[in-house]
Design a protein around this motif. Structure first.
Motif, mmCIF file in Angstrom:
data_model
loop_
_atom_site.group_PDB
_atom_site.id
_atom_site.type_symbol
_atom_site.label_atom_id
_atom_site.label_comp_id
_atom_site.label_asym_id
_atom_site.label_seq_id
_atom_site.Cartn_x
_atom_site.Cartn_y
_atom_site.Cartn_z
ATOM 1 N N SER A 261 -3.276 0.812 -2.393
ATOM 2 C CA SER A 261 -3.647 -0.478 -1.806
ATOM 3 C C SER A 261 -4.742 -1.149 -2.623
ATOM 4 C CB SER A 261 -4.133 -0.274 -0.377
ATOM 5 O OG SER A 261 -5.353 0.462 -0.377
ATOM 6 N N GLY A 262 -5.002 -2.405 -2.281
ATOM 7 C CA GLY A 262 -6.111 -3.098 -2.899
ATOM 8 C C GLY A 262 -7.431 -2.411 -2.625
ATOM 9 N N SER A 279 -11.453 -6.548 -2.594
ATOM 10 C CA SER A 279 -10.080 -6.467 -3.077
ATOM 11 C C SER A 279 -9.219 -7.571 -2.496
ATOM 12 C CB SER A 279 -9.473 -5.104 -2.727
ATOM 13 O OG SER A 279 -9.337 -4.951 -1.327
ATOM 14 N N ASP A 281 -4.964 -8.131 -1.869
ATOM 15 C CA ASP A 281 -3.678 -7.433 -1.867
ATOM 16 C C ASP A 281 -2.705 -8.273 -1.056
ATOM 17 O OD1 ASP A 281 -1.517 -5.745 -1.592
ATOM 18 O OD2 ASP A 281 -2.712 -3.956 -1.169
ATOM 19 N N LEU A 287 -2.637 -6.598 -7.788
ATOM 20 C CA LEU A 287 -3.830 -6.509 -6.952
ATOM 21 C C LEU A 287 -5.018 -7.119 -7.675
ATOM 22 C CD1 LEU A 287 -3.478 -2.801 -5.720
ATOM 23 C CD2 LEU A 287 -2.457 -4.874 -4.753
ATOM 24 N N GLU A 297 -5.491 -14.691 -0.016
ATOM 25 C CA GLU A 297 -4.430 -13.907 -0.639
ATOM 26 C C GLU A 297 -3.105 -14.594 -0.346
ATOM 27 O OE1 GLU A 297 -6.403 -9.501 0.277
ATOM 28 O OE2 GLU A 297 -4.914 -10.382 1.642
#
Length: 581
Positions: A261-262, A279, A281, A287, A297
């Motif tokens: 994952s991010g 992060s 994602d 990413l 995002e």
């Protein structure tokens, strides 16, 4: 001048190559400093050793011109065609080199003894050693070409110190070079091969490439395809830690993270560099990890968009499109995905994307897999979409209504631009990864590609790196650019841009030359500003004649960093970015 000389002169002019009379074309060009980047400005002084008219049917390889030079490490060829060619496949072009200029050794090919033959379309070749043919790919020859996508001309490099079968491929300095196809196209036509003397004596100026140093007041952006999560375990993880510590990025755009994952990517970077990392994602393999919060995002169908809340002194956010378009022969997929993320860029400019101001500066980064046509790159740079019925009208993508700018980062330590290398693949090194940005709102300072085998032992030790690190971590290379927010616009969009300006070298240490080409004589003012819009120098304020004129720029009194220049004439205003090292 004879009619044959005139024909050759016309042909090389059409090909865009340096042109000399036919009698001069037999003379060897001295060694030259060429950057292997798929661009040809640095070939301007290298005259072709052979030219050929357009004489092949449509769809066949039609050779036009061949130029040859060398530097300390590589034999370099410039091959021009009458039409666009995809060099790495779907052609029958073969390069033959008689590496000892002895027709009695090697494979007999139209009057020469070809000690090295390489078929571009199959990416394979042979080297003849003591009468035996040894099959080779690109790796032992350190052979590559640029660009990786289809084009009307290419530059090819082959290592002068290559060894195959225990013997040097280039045992001496006298060679003959020929290009041929199975349908009878050949260059040169009249001679067995183009004669060239490798110049190992000329001392060339040092490669004035980028450094690891960070541009002052900049945000360092790194794009990195990490080969299917490779950096999360084992030796690749340790190599990644050393790489990211040497680079010191602020924002990292990852591609090919499928199984993490991010948040896990941010934790990995935090473990390597310390501090707090955020992060982004959006659900794809693309990413984002950032020192600053990621406030938006957006999934763009295989690609992603993120907004980073940059430092307060920037006064605005930064939009990043993190792209990983389809590989290999999936040209339709590349075109479709490029159209889709450029549609998103247009919608941002139109103010139709909630949460993103229309004037937000942006960059498009990532692994674009540029191995087919150049059409996806043209769409990204110019906003000329392929499928208007599906993705809407074309548009000018930069904030000032112009094209975007290709950062074209070069290697640390060597005059190269490739961003992918796999010695075990049949495909040679190529430039697949890009950073493209709006130069109306972002000034690019330092930019580089890190390939650890190109660094000296001293540079590796200073950076805490091993020569094997980039190859251990991934088959792609870290691509890096430093950006500074521009608060002063260097050119007035409404002014007629009839004057053209170029600064070289750029980046530079203390002095450079401003080349100004104006259609008529008149007053000219050259000004330099810092990124806050304060004028810090006036290198020239007077009159210049029409045509191309040069103004010296002495920046020795300025601190290293990013500056902007403006050239004002009676025919318009032009400007750009300067980087003082």
């Amino acid at each position: 001048m004879s009619s044959l000389s005139l024909r050759r002169l016309a042909l090389c002019l059409i090909a865009g190559l340096a042109c000399l009379p036919a009698a001069s074309q037999a003379l060897d060009a001295p060694a030259a400093r060429i950057v292997h980047d798929g661009r040809f400005e640095d070939w301007a002084a290298i005259a072709p050793v052979a030219t050929d008219p357009d004489d092949q049917p449509a769809g066949a390889v039609d050779l036009q011109a061949l130029a040859i030079t060398n530097d300390e490490q590589f034999l370099r060829l410039r091959i021009a065609f009458a039409d666009v060619v995809q060099l790495q496949e779907n052609n029958d072009l073969v390069l033959h080199i008689d590496t000892d200029a002895d027709a009695t050794t090697g494979q007999p090919v139209s009057g020469i003894g070809a000690d090295l033959s390489f078929a571009f379309g199959s990416r394979s070749g042979t080297v003849v050693v003591d009468g035996s043919s040894i099959a080779v790919r690109h790796a032992p020859l350190r052979l590559s070409w640029a660009p990786t996508f289809s084009a009307p001309e290419f530059e090819v490099e082959i290592a002068l110190d290559a060894v195959v079968g225990g013997a040097p491929v280039f045992p001496g300095n006298q060679i003959l070079v020929a290009l041929a196809t199975s349908t009878g196209e050949r260059l040169p036509q009249a001679e067995p091969g183009a004669a060239y003397t490798i110049d190992r004596a000329t001392a060339l100026p040092a490669y004035d490439g980028p450094t690891l140093d960070r541009s002052p007041e900049s945000v360092r952006l790194m794009s990195y395809n990490v080969l299917r999560d490779n950096i999360f375990a084992g030796a690749a993880r340790e190599a990644f830690f050393r790489l990211v510590h040497a680079i010191g990025p602020d924002v990292v755009a990852f591609q090919e993270i499928y199984d993490h994952s991010g948040a896990e990517a941010a934790a990995l970077v935090a473990e390597a560099l310390g501090g707090t990392w955020y992060s982004g994602d959006a659900g794809s393999d693309n990413l984002l990890v950032s020192r600053w919060p990621v406030t938006l995002e957006r999934d763009l169908g295989g690609n992603s968009a993120f907004v980073v809340q940059t430092p307060a002194e920037w006064n605005h956010d930064l939009l990043l499109v993190n792209a990983h378009t389809p590989c290999c022969n999936n040209e339709d997929g590349r075109l479709d995905e490029t159209d889709r993320y450029m549609q998103f860029v247009r919608q941002v400019k139109e103010g139709s994307i909630p949460g993103i101001a229309p004037d937000t500066p942006f960059a498009i980064v990532g692994d674009l897999n540029m191995v087919g046509t150049d059409r996806p790159l043209r769409t990204m740079l110019t906003g000329d979409l392929v499928d208007n019925a599906r993705y809407g009208p074309d548009f000018a993508p930069d904030l000032d209504g112009t094209d975007l700018t290709d950062a074209l980062p070069l290697h640390l330590g060597a005059p190269a631009a490739f961003t992918w290398y796999d010695a075990g693949s049949s495909f040679p090194a190529g430039r697949l990864d890009f950073i493209v940005y709006t130069d109306n709102a972002l000034a690019m300072g330092n930019a580089f590609v890190l390939f650890t085998p190109h660094l000296s032992d001293e540079a590796l030790e200073a950076a805490g790196l091993l020569a094997t690190d980039t190859g251990t971590a991934s088959d792609h290379l870290p691509v890096v650019a430093d950006f500074v927010s521009i608060r002063y616009q260097a050119a007035t969009p409404e002014a007629p841009q009839r004057v053209t300006v170029r600064v070289a070298p750029n980046p530079f240490s203390a002095r450079a030359v401003v080349s100004i080409d104006q259609p008529r004589p008149g007053p000219v003012t050259v000004e330099v500003y810092d990124v806050l819009g304060r004028r810090v120098a006036v290198p020239f304020d007077g009159r210049l004649a029409a045509g191309s004129q040069q103004v010296p720029l002495d920046a020795s009194a300025l601190a290293p960093g990013v500056y902007l220049y403006r050239v004002t004439t009676a025919d318009g205003v032009a400007g750009g970015t300067l980087v003082r090292r």
